[in-house]
Design a protein around this motif. Structure first.
Motif, PDB file in Angstrom:
ATOM      1  N   CYS A 170      -5.236   1.215   1.935  1.00  0.00           N
ATOM      2  CA  CYS A 170      -5.455   0.827   0.544  1.00  0.00           C
ATOM      3  C   CYS A 170      -5.936   2.056  -0.213  1.00  0.00           C
ATOM      4  O   CYS A 170      -6.269   3.081   0.385  1.00  0.00           O
ATOM      5  N   ASP A 171      -5.973   1.932  -1.513  1.00  0.00           N
ATOM      6  CA  ASP A 171      -6.389   3.077  -2.336  1.00  0.00           C
ATOM      7  C   ASP A 171      -7.891   3.134  -2.496  1.00  0.00           C
ATOM      8  O   ASP A 171      -8.449   4.194  -2.757  1.00  0.00           O
ATOM      9  N   LEU A 189      -1.753  -0.206  -7.411  1.00  0.00           N
ATOM     10  CA  LEU A 189      -2.943   0.331  -6.738  1.00  0.00           C
ATOM     11  C   LEU A 189      -3.538  -0.797  -5.917  1.00  0.00           C
ATOM     12  O   LEU A 189      -3.689  -1.915  -6.421  1.00  0.00           O
ATOM     13  N   ALA A 232       2.048   1.817  -3.367  1.00  0.00           N
ATOM     14  CA  ALA A 232       1.004   2.376  -4.225  1.00  0.00           C
ATOM     15  C   ALA A 232       0.985   3.880  -4.113  1.00  0.00           C
ATOM     16  O   ALA A 232       0.834   4.587  -5.094  1.00  0.00           O
ATOM     17  N   ARG A 233       1.130   4.340  -2.873  1.00  0.00           N
ATOM     18  CA  ARG A 233       1.090   5.791  -2.704  1.00  0.00           C
ATOM     19  C   ARG A 233       2.308   6.451  -3.312  1.00  0.00           C
ATOM     20  O   ARG A 233       2.331   7.640  -3.552  1.00  0.00           O
ATOM     21  N   ALA A 279      -9.147   4.532  -7.458  1.00  0.00           N
ATOM     22  CA  ALA A 279      -7.822   4.369  -6.846  1.00  0.00           C
ATOM     23  C   ALA A 279      -6.807   5.337  -7.448  1.00  0.00           C
ATOM     24  O   ALA A 279      -5.887   5.792  -6.776  1.00  0.00           O
ATOM     25  N   ARG A 280      -7.001   5.659  -8.711  1.00  0.00           N
ATOM     26  CA  ARG A 280      -6.109   6.645  -9.356  1.00  0.00           C
ATOM     27  C   ARG A 280      -6.441   8.076  -8.944  1.00  0.00           C
ATOM     28  O   ARG A 280      -5.786   9.011  -9.354  1.00  0.00           O
ATOM     29  N   THR A 316      -9.994   7.338   2.648  1.00  0.00           N
ATOM     30  CA  THR A 316     -10.045   6.191   1.729  1.00  0.00           C
ATOM     31  C   THR A 316     -11.406   6.106   1.047  1.00  0.00           C
ATOM     32  O   THR A 316     -12.434   6.015   1.720  1.00  0.00           O
ATOM     33  N   ALA A 333       0.839  -1.190   0.000  1.00  0.00           N
ATOM     34  CA  ALA A 333       0.000   0.000   0.000  1.00  0.00           C
ATOM     35  C   ALA A 333       0.878   1.245   0.000  1.00  0.00           C
ATOM     36  O   ALA A 333       0.566   2.239  -0.659  1.00  0.00           O
TER      37      ALA A 333
END
Ligand SMILES: Nc1nc2c(ncn2[C@@H]2O[C@H](COP(=O)(O)OP(=O)(O)OP(=O)(O)O)[C@@H](O)[C@H]2O)c(=O)[nH]1
Length: 283
Positions: free
Chosen positions: A132-133, A68, A62-63, A219-220, A164, A59
């Motif tokens: 999480c995204d 993602l 992802a950031r 998520a994007r 989130t 996670a």
């Protein structure tokens, strides 16, 4: 605990394998397993997923532009694993399961842009550690209790990670006769939290790709697309309705609508209707 010593369970929507029956028993006896780790109270009693550290680091990746991450949360037996597999796709399944078997990794192309995603279908640690995204809260439309569980989860997520984004998903839409939660009710509930609602059937792979696309866009940091624009199964997002409009729409859905001209005709309309098998005397 064995099945024979278990208290009588609520009606299941589908026959489930023994492993799910056992887990469902846990779910029934343990009303809110995720809350235990919150607010400085005791940690959750069970930990079936050993991948917490890995998840947290993914996670974090992802950031920083890494994959993602999409977490599927919900009561046992609602179809999270089935959904994860449907989202990952049959072809990728064996290749993409990670070493712990809890997360699925794949690349998807949405809006001509390729993204690597990680889908987690079983988060059993303290919810406050979940990063999480996008969170996908899954319930079964045939199980009202699982719908209530998503409401609990949303409150917990709002407490611990208000940023989130959340998607509410009603699964098992194919089980029409066993439905306990209407789409209208679920949409209204999702709208209250500013999230979109998507109704799917993981078993039939119905609308799972739309859900995946919406999750990737969210998520994007983009808008969810058609589902969020008030599409068939969307609520909230781009087209916001006032509370009054929503209430009117809801009431209108409860009252049968007759065309105005037929209303005027009154009895004739009734007579026409009664030609069916409702009133055989009219024949
Ligand atoms: N009819 C129908 N059954 C479904 C659907 N999705 C899942 N199921 C069934 O529901 C049962 C539970 O599915 P799972 O995917 O294991 O549910 P889960 O939420 O991962 O359950 P846990 O692993 O116990 O948390 C299985 O028997 C599935 O075949 C669906 O869309 N329609």
């Amino acid at each position: 605990m064995t099945l024979s010593s278990a208290p009588p369970l609520r009606r299941g929507s589908t026959p489930v394998p023994i492993k799910h029956q056992l887990r469902r028993e846990e779910a029934v006896n343990d009303d809110c397993d995720w809350t235990l780790g919150l607010g400085g109270q005791s940690p959750p009693p069970i930990s079936l997923c050993p991948a917490e550290d890995e998840f947290v680091s993914l996670a974090a990746d992802a950031r920083q532009g890494g994959p993602l991450s999409i977490a599927l949360l919900g009561q046992n037996g609602v179809g999270k694993s089935s959904l994860a597999i449907a989202m990952v796709g049959e072809m990728d399944r064996t290749a993409s399961v990670d070493s712990d078997g809890e997360g699925y990794i794949r690349t998807v192309t949405v809006d001509d842009e390729e993204s690597t995603i990680v889908i987690y279908d079983n988060w059993r640690q303290d919810l406050s550690t979940l990063q999480c995204d996008v969170c996908v809260l899954v319930f079964s439309v045939t199980d009202r209790r699982s719908f209530h569980r998503t409401a609990q989860l949303r409150l917990l997520l709002r407490e611990t990670q208000p940023q989130t984004p959340i998607i509410l998903v009603g699964n098992k839409s194919d089980l029409v006769r066993s439905r306990e939660v209407s789409a209208e009710e679920a949409r209204s509930s999702a709208a209250l939290f500013g999230s979109i609602y998507v109704e799917i059937s993981a078993s039939l792979d119905h609308r799972t790709s739309e859900l995946l696309e919406a999750a990737v866009r969210i998520a994007r940091g983009e808008s969810p697309g058609p589902l969020g624009a008030g599409g068939e199964d969307g609520a909230g997002g781009g087209r916001r309705e006032s509370l009054t409009t929503r209430a009117k729409r809801f009431l209108a859905s409860l009252v049968p609508r007759y065309p105005r001209d037929r209303e005027k005709e009154g009895g004739r309309f009734c007579r026409q209707k009664s030609r069916s098998c409702h009133d055989l005397g009219a024949l």
